[in-house]
Design an enzyme around this catalytic site. Structure first.
Site, PDB file in Angstrom:
ATOM      1  N   ARG A  27      46.248  12.788  -3.781  1.00 33.74           N
ATOM      2  CA  ARG A  27      45.728  11.416  -3.657  1.00 33.74           C
ATOM      3  C   ARG A  27      44.791  11.218  -4.836  1.00 33.74           C
ATOM      4  O   ARG A  27      43.725  11.844  -4.897  1.00 33.74           O
ATOM      5  CB  ARG A  27      44.997  11.246  -2.324  1.00 33.74           C
ATOM      6  CG  ARG A  27      44.178   9.980  -2.270  1.00 33.74           C
ATOM      7  CD  ARG A  27      43.739   9.620  -0.880  1.00 33.74           C
ATOM      8  NE  ARG A  27      44.834   9.059  -0.126  1.00 33.74           N
ATOM      9  CZ  ARG A  27      44.696   8.392   1.022  1.00 33.74           C
ATOM     10  NH1 ARG A  27      43.511   8.236   1.563  1.00 33.74           N
ATOM     11  NH2 ARG A  27      45.747   7.901   1.635  1.00 33.74           N
ATOM     12  N   HIS A  41      51.716   3.705  -2.841  1.00 36.41           N
ATOM     13  CA  HIS A  41      51.473   4.479  -1.613  1.00 36.41           C
ATOM     14  C   HIS A  41      52.817   4.684  -0.897  1.00 36.41           C
ATOM     15  O   HIS A  41      53.065   4.122   0.172  1.00 36.41           O
ATOM     16  CB  HIS A  41      50.472   3.731  -0.727  1.00 36.41           C
ATOM     17  CG  HIS A  41      49.816   4.576   0.319  1.00 36.41           C
ATOM     18  ND1 HIS A  41      50.084   5.922   0.475  1.00 36.41           N
ATOM     19  CD2 HIS A  41      48.898   4.269   1.283  1.00 36.41           C
ATOM     20  CE1 HIS A  41      49.346   6.400   1.484  1.00 36.41           C
ATOM     21  NE2 HIS A  41      48.624   5.428   1.991  1.00 36.41           N
ATOM     22  N   GLN A  54      53.187   5.952   2.891  1.00 37.60           N
ATOM     23  CA  GLN A  54      52.834   4.914   3.863  1.00 37.60           C
ATOM     24  C   GLN A  54      54.036   4.013   4.140  1.00 37.60           C
ATOM     25  O   GLN A  54      54.376   3.720   5.291  1.00 37.60           O
ATOM     26  CB  GLN A  54      51.670   4.075   3.311  1.00 37.60           C
ATOM     27  CG  GLN A  54      51.269   2.935   4.224  1.00 37.60           C
ATOM     28  CD  GLN A  54      50.698   3.428   5.546  1.00 37.60           C
ATOM     29  OE1 GLN A  54      49.816   4.268   5.564  1.00 37.60           O
ATOM     30  NE2 GLN A  54      51.201   2.922   6.654  1.00 37.60           N
ATOM     31  N   ASP A  64      46.362  -5.357   4.545  1.00 33.35           N
ATOM     32  CA  ASP A  64      45.603  -4.155   4.163  1.00 33.35           C
ATOM     33  C   ASP A  64      44.223  -4.645   3.734  1.00 33.35           C
ATOM     34  O   ASP A  64      44.001  -5.856   3.556  1.00 33.35           O
ATOM     35  CB  ASP A  64      46.343  -3.450   3.002  1.00 33.35           C
ATOM     36  CG  ASP A  64      45.685  -2.136   2.577  1.00 33.35           C
ATOM     37  OD1 ASP A  64      44.807  -1.623   3.302  1.00 33.35           O
ATOM     38  OD2 ASP A  64      46.055  -1.626   1.490  1.00 33.35           O
ATOM     39  N   CYS A 110      48.233  -0.638   7.308  1.00 36.93           N
ATOM     40  CA  CYS A 110      48.302   0.802   7.009  1.00 36.93           C
ATOM     41  C   CYS A 110      47.087   1.551   7.537  1.00 36.93           C
ATOM     42  O   CYS A 110      47.140   2.763   7.697  1.00 36.93           O
ATOM     43  CB  CYS A 110      48.458   1.008   5.513  1.00 36.93           C
ATOM     44  SG  CYS A 110      47.147   0.228   4.558  1.00 36.93           S
ATOM     45  N   ARG A 118      53.610   8.455   9.958  1.00 34.55           N
ATOM     46  CA  ARG A 118      53.242   9.165   8.728  1.00 34.55           C
ATOM     47  C   ARG A 118      53.614  10.643   8.873  1.00 34.55           C
ATOM     48  O   ARG A 118      54.115  11.275   7.948  1.00 34.55           O
ATOM     49  CB  ARG A 118      51.738   9.035   8.445  1.00 34.55           C
ATOM     50  CG  ARG A 118      51.254   7.637   8.099  1.00 34.55           C
ATOM     51  CD  ARG A 118      51.738   7.177   6.738  1.00 34.55           C
ATOM     52  NE  ARG A 118      51.336   8.085   5.669  1.00 34.55           N
ATOM     53  CZ  ARG A 118      50.133   8.077   5.076  1.00 34.55           C
ATOM     54  NH1 ARG A 118      49.241   7.174   5.410  1.00 34.55           N
ATOM     55  NH2 ARG A 118      49.848   8.922   4.097  1.00 34.55           N
TER      56      ARG A 118
HETATM   57  N1   CP Z   1      46.868   4.740   5.582  1.00 35.97           N
HETATM   58  C1   CP Z   1      46.279   5.792   4.998  1.00 35.97           C
HETATM   59  O1   CP Z   1      46.739   6.313   3.981  1.00 35.97           O
HETATM   60  O2   CP Z   1      45.169   6.257   5.656  1.00 35.97           O
HETATM   61  P1   CP Z   1      44.115   7.301   5.072  1.00 35.97           P
HETATM   62  O3   CP Z   1      43.447   6.656   3.907  1.00 35.97           O
HETATM   63  O4   CP Z   1      43.164   7.544   6.215  1.00 35.97           O
HETATM   64  O5   CP Z   1      44.832   8.550   4.669  1.00 35.97           O
HETATM   65  N1  NVA Z   2      44.967  -0.062  -0.364  1.00 30.44           N
HETATM   66  C1  NVA Z   2      44.161   0.909   0.331  1.00 30.44           C
HETATM   67  C2  NVA Z   2      45.027   1.758   1.190  1.00 30.44           C
HETATM   68  C3  NVA Z   2      44.298   2.780   2.005  1.00 30.44           C
HETATM   69  C4  NVA Z   2      45.207   3.623   2.820  1.00 30.44           C
HETATM   70  C5  NVA Z   2      43.391   1.747  -0.690  1.00 30.44           C
HETATM   71  O1  NVA Z   2      43.959   2.102  -1.727  1.00 30.44           O
HETATM   72  O2  NVA Z   2      42.210   2.038  -0.435  1.00 30.44           O
END
Ligand code: CP
Ligand code: NVA
Length: 306
Positions: free
Chosen positions: A103, A130, A133, A222, A262, A290
């Site tokens: 990440r 992502h 997701q 989101d 999400c 997930r």
């Molecule tokens: N939706 C998602 O990726 O959640 P987290 O940021 O908690 O991993």
């Molecule tokens: N768009 C959000 C998604 C989190 C799962 C971010 O990048 O923070």
């Protein structure tokens, strides 16, 4: 040749359908108490430059259920590209582990990691995409609606990483996808243009949330401020006024429309508590999936060789 899962765009429609089929089977098997262990003895390294609940727990639990183990590298632990180069991190990890999940902030760092790793790399969110997701989202939609092709998903809010991956998925799986966002918050323009050229379904950008929501099969939203954009949060709150998923907007969609997010959610900002916690919401199904979708990806990438 190793394969990565950095983007939905690098997978064909039939590969995506196969991953979704595997995810459904893994979910049914888990519920039936069948313990498949196709990744016995394999290790997953998980690099996090940003916080996480769902991604961390589902990858860690998923690899364990498949017979493997994981190593969690917290934000600050390895300091991707600062303490040592991304390439050196990739080369070192490849000597010890069988899979890497990352990440990151920058998507370029994700690509660099994959280029220098001899083991598969999975994108657990970058500023651009992502994909895990959206796989779980597609699994959820397919379970709830019995199909994907021909459905209309309306995303209300920021044209962010989730939206970019949704555009990839929709254009490959025949889902009509609409984004309603204020000016300046559109999804990646190159990606939209590419999808519009190749998609059999429509990919459209709207200004008016009600027009985007009209007769949709699902309303998705989101957070207005993604991780790393915290300095812009006040400006974003102003820009996104009127882009909330609430019961008035939901009434424009089909009667049986699903509410998707999400997570994490900010009740009272991009979505009301009434709607995210209401009867049409499938946000916990998305979160659960997930686990299953990512297990399917991990088995595909690392399950073949002994
Ligand atoms: N939706 C998602 O990726 O959640 P987290 O940021 O908690 O991993
Ligand atoms: N768009 C959000 C998604 C989190 C799962 C971010 O990048 O923070």
């Amino acid at each position: 040749m190793k394969r990565d899962f950095l983007s939905i765009a690098t997978h064909t429609p039939s590969e995506l359908e196969a991953i979704l089929d595997d995810a459904a089977r893994l979910k049914a098997d888990l519920r039936a108490g069948k313990g498949e262990r196709p990744l016995l003895g394999k290790t997953l390294a998980m690099i996090f430059e940003k916080p996480s609940l769902r991604t961390r727990v589902t990858f860690e639990t998923g690899i364990k259920q498949l017979g493997g183990a994981s190593v969690y590298l917290a934000p600050g632990d390895i300091q991707l590209g600062a303490r040592e180069t991304v390439a050196d991190i990739a080369r070192n990890l490849s000597r010890w582990v069988d899979l890497i999940m990352a990440r990151t902030f920058s998507h370029e760092a994700m690509i660099e990691l994959a280029e220098h790793a001899s083991v598969p790399v999975i994108n657990g969110l970058s500023d651009l995409l992502h994909p895990c997701q959206v796989l779980a989202d597609c699994q959820t939609l397919r379970e709830q609606k019995g199909r994907l092709e021909g459905l209309t998903v309306a995303f209300i809010g920021d044209g962010n990483n989730v939206v970019n991956s949704w555009i990839h998925a929709a254009s490959r799986l025949g889902i009509h996808f609409r984004v309603a966002c204020p000016e300046g918050y559109e999804p990646n323009a190159t990606l939209v243009a590419q999808a519009q050229k190749t998609s059999t379904a429509s990919i459209e950008v709207f200004r008016d949330p009600a027009a985007a929501a009209a007769d949709a099969d699902a309303l998705y939203t989101d957070v207005w401020t993604s991780m790393g954009q915290e300095a812009e949060s006040q400006a974003r709150r102003t820009a996104f006024e009127g882009y909330q998923v609430n019961s008035a907007l939901l009434s424009k969609a089909k009667k049986d429309a699903l509410v998707m997010h999400c997570l994490p959610a900010h009740r009272g900002e991009e979505i009301t508590g009434e709607v995210v916690d209401g009867p049409q919401s499938v946000v916990l199904e998305q979160a659960e999936n997930r686990l299953h979708a990512q297990k399917a990806v991990m088995v595909r990438l690392a399950g073949q060789s002994a």
